[in-house]
Motif scaffolding. Structure first.
Motif, PDB file in Angstrom:
ATOM      1  N   LEU A  48      -9.265 -14.432  51.876  1.00  0.00           N
ATOM      2  CA  LEU A  48      -8.982 -14.471  50.230  1.00  0.00           C
ATOM      3  C   LEU A  48      -8.690 -13.019  49.877  1.00  0.00           C
ATOM      4  N   THR A  49      -7.655 -12.970  48.843  1.00  0.00           N
ATOM      5  CA  THR A  49      -7.248 -11.479  48.575  1.00  0.00           C
ATOM      6  C   THR A  49      -8.201 -10.821  47.422  1.00  0.00           C
ATOM      7  N   PRO A  50      -8.297  -9.621  47.429  1.00  0.00           N
ATOM      8  CA  PRO A  50      -9.258  -8.732  46.846  1.00  0.00           C
ATOM      9  C   PRO A  50      -9.714  -9.404  45.348  1.00  0.00           C
ATOM     10  N   TYR A 216       4.459 -25.789  46.559  1.00  0.00           N
ATOM     11  CA  TYR A 216       5.632 -25.458  45.459  1.00  0.00           C
ATOM     12  C   TYR A 216       5.448 -23.717  45.559  1.00  0.00           C
ATOM     13  N   ALA A 217       4.579 -22.972  46.135  1.00  0.00           N
ATOM     14  CA  ALA A 217       4.382 -21.422  46.053  1.00  0.00           C
ATOM     15  C   ALA A 217       5.381 -20.943  47.169  1.00  0.00           C
ATOM     16  N   LEU A 247      -1.626 -21.981  47.630  1.00  0.00           N
ATOM     17  CA  LEU A 247      -1.202 -20.933  46.992  1.00  0.00           C
ATOM     18  C   LEU A 247      -2.164 -19.831  47.225  1.00  0.00           C
ATOM     19  N   ALA A 248      -3.345 -20.049  47.206  1.00  0.00           N
ATOM     20  CA  ALA A 248      -4.550 -18.841  47.265  1.00  0.00           C
ATOM     21  C   ALA A 248      -5.285 -19.013  48.338  1.00  0.00           C
ATOM     22  N   GLY A 249      -5.088 -19.804  49.327  1.00  0.00           N
ATOM     23  CA  GLY A 249      -6.046 -19.763  50.493  1.00  0.00           C
ATOM     24  C   GLY A 249      -7.197 -20.614  49.939  1.00  0.00           C
ATOM     25  N   LEU A 310       0.501 -13.092  49.884  1.00  0.00           N
ATOM     26  CA  LEU A 310      -0.179 -13.922  50.667  1.00  0.00           C
ATOM     27  C   LEU A 310       0.989 -15.001  51.296  1.00  0.00           C
ATOM     28  N   VAL A 311       1.673 -15.641  50.587  1.00  0.00           N
ATOM     29  CA  VAL A 311       2.617 -16.822  50.706  1.00  0.00           C
ATOM     30  C   VAL A 311       3.644 -16.053  51.526  1.00  0.00           C
ATOM     31  N   ASP A 312       4.013 -14.939  51.367  1.00  0.00           N
ATOM     32  CA  ASP A 312       5.261 -14.374  51.981  1.00  0.00           C
ATOM     33  C   ASP A 312       4.761 -13.888  53.529  1.00  0.00           C
ATOM     34  N   TYR A 313       3.355 -13.576  53.604  1.00  0.00           N
ATOM     35  CA  TYR A 313       2.996 -13.293  54.908  1.00  0.00           C
ATOM     36  C   TYR A 313       3.309 -14.719  55.761  1.00  0.00           C
TER      37      TYR A 313
END
Length: 409
Positions: A48-50, A216-217, A247-249, A310-313
């Motif tokens: 998860l992102t910070p 969708y993201a 979207l956000a993991g 995150l999605v770009d990864y």
């Protein structure tokens, strides 16, 4: 004794993903030294992102204080989060009271069956996410399966021949239409023109669309719609199901939402939204307050930057896989790779192979797990789905192994 729900008797043996996991375990048991890499089930892998993590931790810590403790929340979801979703994702398309927060898209897709019951006609894209059909079977809206799929389900083949968009004229009037874009498993993303055809057909023929927009993201082409409600008149015929999972993991955190417009009515003129509100308040007790705090963070300015990265990864992973799967050994074997750049999945056809046979071959020779296309429906036979959800080093190693796959039969 009480008799068993015949819907469970009608289910085909084994849900797809547990069967994939079973075969992986069996292979690992017989090859204990093998390092197996999964490009199969669409489970996120990166932390998860910070910014979002901080929101989750802060809320959890507040629960340990008298002033910060929260008990039950509204079953429909935190009012602030409902408003945020409407504002950020559906500006001028949906209002906060039409957004319902849940514990995930899959759960909503299963629960939504209760709105329509066993007499409802079902139409699904073929191939499609298995829960659409399996959920219909459990409630009795579909019967036993045979080689052509479940009885009572109208399968809508989505193939390379029709650009992965179905022939809508095959759908009976007054049907519940399950439609996913970007599609799982094919990765195909419907154009604005295609979705207009779908919406126009549904309104003309008394159908309701269950539009699964969980991916969708991943849409990067600005010309492609990210929600069914970008299409005029969709509010009269569609329900959208969505999720924070990809979207956000949040695959393990569990948070999703549905949008049920006030304009959507049953044949007798009664409100679908009102009945969905009853379902959510009767059969559900609200999403985790902690998870909803994370959802709020994911939709603010900093959170949106993090989720895009995150999605770009994962999209970069997909590009690496695409380069490998279009390599010479695959081309020489006539393998066809379908990848749009707007999805985490690559849909790959192996001519002359059964899906489970090529799954076993890739597992045996490359120690790489994929997902057999036939598990998504009859039209998925001979295909395999490759998922870009994975650590970068694992994806690179899997690509190296796949590049050496011997496909000559």
């Amino acid at each position: 004794m009480i008799e068993r729900n015949e819907g469970f008797e009608n289910l085909a043996a084994g849900y797809l993903f547990p069967e994939v996991a079973k075969r992986r375990r069996e292979y690992q048991a017989s090859h204990p030294d093998a390092k197996i890499i999964s490009l199969g089930i669409g489970n996120t892998t990166e932390p998860l992102t910070p910014h979002i993590t901080k929101a989750l931790v802060d809320y959890a810590q507040k629960l340990g204080t008298p002033e910060g403790y929260s008990g039950y929340g509204d079953e429909q979801g935190n009012a602030e989060l409902r408003a945020k979703i409407a504002q950020v994702l559906y500006p001028d398309m949906a209002s906060a009271d039409e957004v319902f927060i849940s514990d995930g898209a899959k759960c909503d897709i299963a629960r939504i069956q209760t709105l329509f019951g066993r007499k409802t006609k079902i139409a699904v894209q073929d191939p499609a996410y298995p829960v659409y059909v399996d959920g219909s079977v459990v409630v009795g809206a579909a019967g036993k399966s045979d080689e052509n799929g479940y009885q009572g389900v109208t399968y809508l083949p989505c193939t390379d021949e029709n650009g992965f968009f179905p022939d809508l004229e095959k759908i009976p009037a007054n049907s519940l239409i399950y439609f996913c874009s970007p599609n799982n498993p094919t990765g195909a993303t419907a154009t604005r023109e295609q979705l207009k055809k779908l919406v126009d057909f549904a309104n003309k023929n008394g159908c309701i669309i269950i539009f699964d927009a969980a991916y969708y993201a991943f849409i990067r082409d600005e010309k492609l719609p990210r929600t069914i409600f970008e299409i005029p008149e969709a509010r009269k015929c569609a329900i959208e199901i969505n999720s924070f999972s990809k979207l956000a993991g949040f695959t393990g955190v569990r948070l999703g939402w549905s949008v049920v417009p006030s304009d959507l009515k049953f044949a007798d003129g009664s409100s679908v939204k009102n009945d969905w509100n009853r379902v959510m308040t009767t059969l559900f007790n609200g999403a985790s307050n902690i998870a909803q705090a994370g959802g709020m963070a994911a939709l603010d300015e900093e959170g949106q930057k993090e989720t895009k990265a995150l999605v770009d990864y994962y999209l970069e992973n997909a590009k690496l896989m695409h380069e490998t799967l279009t390599g010479k050994n695959f081309q020489d074997a006539g393998v066809k790779v379908y990848y749009t750049g707007d999805s985490p999945y690559l849909w790959v056809k192996f001519p002359g192979w059964k899906s489970w046979d090529i799954f076993d071959k890739i597992l045996d020779e490359c120690n790489v797990v994929t997902t057999p296309g036939s598990g998504f429906g009859p039209a998925g036979e001979s295909y395999v789905r490759f998922s870009s959800f994975g650590h970068r080093n694992d994806v690179k190693e899997a690509c190296q192994r796949l590049s050496k796959l011997v496909l000559a039969k």
